[in-house]
Motif scaffolding. Structure first.
Motif, PDB file in Angstrom:
ATOM      1  N   SER A  47      39.208  37.207  39.205  1.00 41.92           N
ATOM      2  CA  SER A  47      37.928  36.937  38.548  1.00 41.92           C
ATOM      3  C   SER A  47      37.934  35.631  37.760  1.00 41.92           C
ATOM      4  O   SER A  47      36.882  35.023  37.552  1.00 41.92           O
ATOM      5  N   GLU A  48      39.104  35.168  37.321  1.00 40.48           N
ATOM      6  CA  GLU A  48      39.153  33.959  36.506  1.00 40.48           C
ATOM      7  C   GLU A  48      38.711  32.716  37.268  1.00 40.48           C
ATOM      8  O   GLU A  48      38.372  31.707  36.656  1.00 40.48           O
ATOM      9  N   SER A  49      38.701  32.779  38.576  1.00 38.15           N
ATOM     10  CA  SER A  49      38.263  31.639  39.380  1.00 38.15           C
ATOM     11  C   SER A  49      36.792  31.744  39.768  1.00 38.15           C
ATOM     12  O   SER A  49      36.260  30.866  40.448  1.00 38.15           O
ATOM     13  N   GLU A  50      36.120  32.809  39.315  1.00 40.88           N
ATOM     14  CA  GLU A  50      34.750  33.083  39.744  1.00 40.88           C
ATOM     15  C   GLU A  50      33.764  32.970  38.587  1.00 40.88           C
ATOM     16  O   GLU A  50      34.092  33.282  37.446  1.00 40.88           O
ATOM     17  N   LYS A  51      32.543  32.551  38.913  1.00 45.23           N
ATOM     18  CA  LYS A  51      31.498  32.445  37.894  1.00 45.23           C
ATOM     19  C   LYS A  51      30.952  33.826  37.543  1.00 45.23           C
ATOM     20  O   LYS A  51      30.783  34.679  38.416  1.00 45.23           O
ATOM     21  N   GLU A  52      30.690  34.019  36.260  1.00 46.95           N
ATOM     22  CA  GLU A  52      30.018  35.251  35.842  1.00 46.95           C
ATOM     23  C   GLU A  52      29.169  34.977  34.614  1.00 46.95           C
ATOM     24  O   GLU A  52      29.635  34.357  33.655  1.00 46.95           O
ATOM     25  N   ILE A  53      27.926  35.424  34.658  1.00 51.93           N
ATOM     26  CA  ILE A  53      27.048  35.400  33.490  1.00 51.93           C
ATOM     27  C   ILE A  53      27.192  36.762  32.822  1.00 51.93           C
ATOM     28  O   ILE A  53      26.905  37.787  33.436  1.00 51.93           O
ATOM     29  N   ALA A  64      24.308  34.507  26.686  1.00 58.67           N
ATOM     30  CA  ALA A  64      24.524  33.055  26.825  1.00 58.67           C
ATOM     31  C   ALA A  64      25.998  32.669  26.855  1.00 58.67           C
ATOM     32  O   ALA A  64      26.369  31.571  26.466  1.00 58.67           O
ATOM     33  N   ILE A  65      26.831  33.575  27.313  1.00 61.06           N
ATOM     34  CA  ILE A  65      28.244  33.274  27.538  1.00 61.06           C
ATOM     35  C   ILE A  65      28.507  33.454  29.027  1.00 61.06           C
ATOM     36  O   ILE A  65      28.086  34.455  29.617  1.00 61.06           O
ATOM     37  N   TYR A  66      29.161  32.478  29.626  1.00 66.33           N
ATOM     38  CA  TYR A  66      29.486  32.640  31.040  1.00 66.33           C
ATOM     39  C   TYR A  66      30.848  32.060  31.370  1.00 66.33           C
ATOM     40  O   TYR A  66      31.367  31.201  30.667  1.00 66.33           O
ATOM     41  N   ARG A  67      31.415  32.592  32.437  1.00 61.82           N
ATOM     42  CA  ARG A  67      32.687  32.115  32.954  1.00 61.82           C
ATOM     43  C   ARG A  67      32.406  31.092  34.045  1.00 61.82           C
ATOM     44  O   ARG A  67      31.540  31.291  34.889  1.00 61.82           O
ATOM     45  N   VAL A  68      33.140  29.992  34.017  1.00 64.59           N
ATOM     46  CA  VAL A  68      32.912  28.887  34.947  1.00 64.59           C
ATOM     47  C   VAL A  68      33.809  29.050  36.173  1.00 64.59           C
ATOM     48  O   VAL A  68      35.000  29.352  36.049  1.00 64.59           O
ATOM     49  N   ALA A  69      33.244  28.834  37.350  1.00 62.55           N
ATOM     50  CA  ALA A  69      34.001  28.968  38.595  1.00 62.55           C
ATOM     51  C   ALA A  69      34.918  27.772  38.818  1.00 62.55           C
ATOM     52  O   ALA A  69      34.637  26.657  38.376  1.00 62.55           O
TER      53      ALA A  69
END
Length: 232
Positions: A47-53, A64-69
């Motif tokens: 999951s650390e390599s994938e975008k998630e809102i 308004a926090i998201y993980r960057v792909a």
């Protein structure tokens, strides 16, 4: 109500990574092919390599926090890490392998988007357009060593809390990227947390430039940190 809907759409666009970015071309890294010989053992959770809102609900603590792909930058963070490690540690020529246990980036836009939504309700989209985009004071990139178990404890439902910051770190509540790097290089494991606010002299900072700053600081910590199993 229409104003609220308009700003929720703006929030969704910003969080999806489609907001207007710098107009200058992204930086390049001449000679990066020289470090192709370094093997990256990617041990990260997928999951650390994938975008998630994490949430578009304004009342949520994850709003308004998201993980960057990984694909958001070229080269990716782990690839740039391998290159900078190759430059920093000549010993890697004999042991051309690094382990990446975590390399993950979060964007925290909570304060910015909550203010935008509130302002939109009070003045409407035209009022916001007249006021113009917010400006934030420049600050410094802050990198600190952490215990890697901190990342394990915040996995799952608490993952969004990794993007939180303290008032001391970010007193103006500017939008920030928070980048975690956890590596094992030459038999030594080091984990770090890097907070990237608006940076002086870099009004249009590319994410890959933020990576480069955080990687440099991470490798400096690695160089200065004694091995975990070192005799005391």
């Amino acid at each position: 109500m229409r104003a609220i809907k308009s700003f929720l759409v703006i929030a969704a666009v910003a969080l999806s990574g489609c907001a207007t970015g710098p107009t200058t071309p992204p930086p390049t890294f001449p000679g990066i092919e020289q470090s192709d010989k370094i093997t990256i053992e990617d041990l990260r959770p997928k999951s650390e390599s994938e975008k998630e809102i994490f949430s578009l609900l304004i009342t949520s603590s994850a709003y308004a926090i998201y993980r960057v792909a990984d694909e958001a930058t070229k080269p990716t963070g782990p690839r740039l890490l391998a290159h900078r490690a190759y430059e920093a540690f000549p010993e890697l020529a004999a042991q051309p392998r690094i382990k990446v246990l975590h390399f993950v980036t979060y964007a925290n836009l909570q304060s910015q988007l909550r203010k935008s939504v509130t302002l939109g309700v009070l003045t409407g989209p035209i009022g916001v357009a007249l006021i113009g985009p917010p400006t934030y004071p420049a600050s410094d990139v802050v990198t600190t060593p952490i215990d890697s178990t901190q990342l394990e404890k915040t996995a799952g439902d608490e993952e969004h809390t990794r993007a939180y910051f303290t008032e001391q770190e970010n007193p103006t509540k500017s939008p920030v990227n928070v980048i975690y790097i956890d590596t094992e290089i030459l038999g030594k494991r080091v984990a770090s947390r890097c907070l990237v606010p608006p940076v002086a002299g870099k009004p249009n900072l590319f994410l890959v430039e933020a990576f480069d700053m955080c990687i440099a600081n991470h490798l400096a910590i690695h160089r200065d940190t004694r091995p975990v199993n070192a005799a005391k």
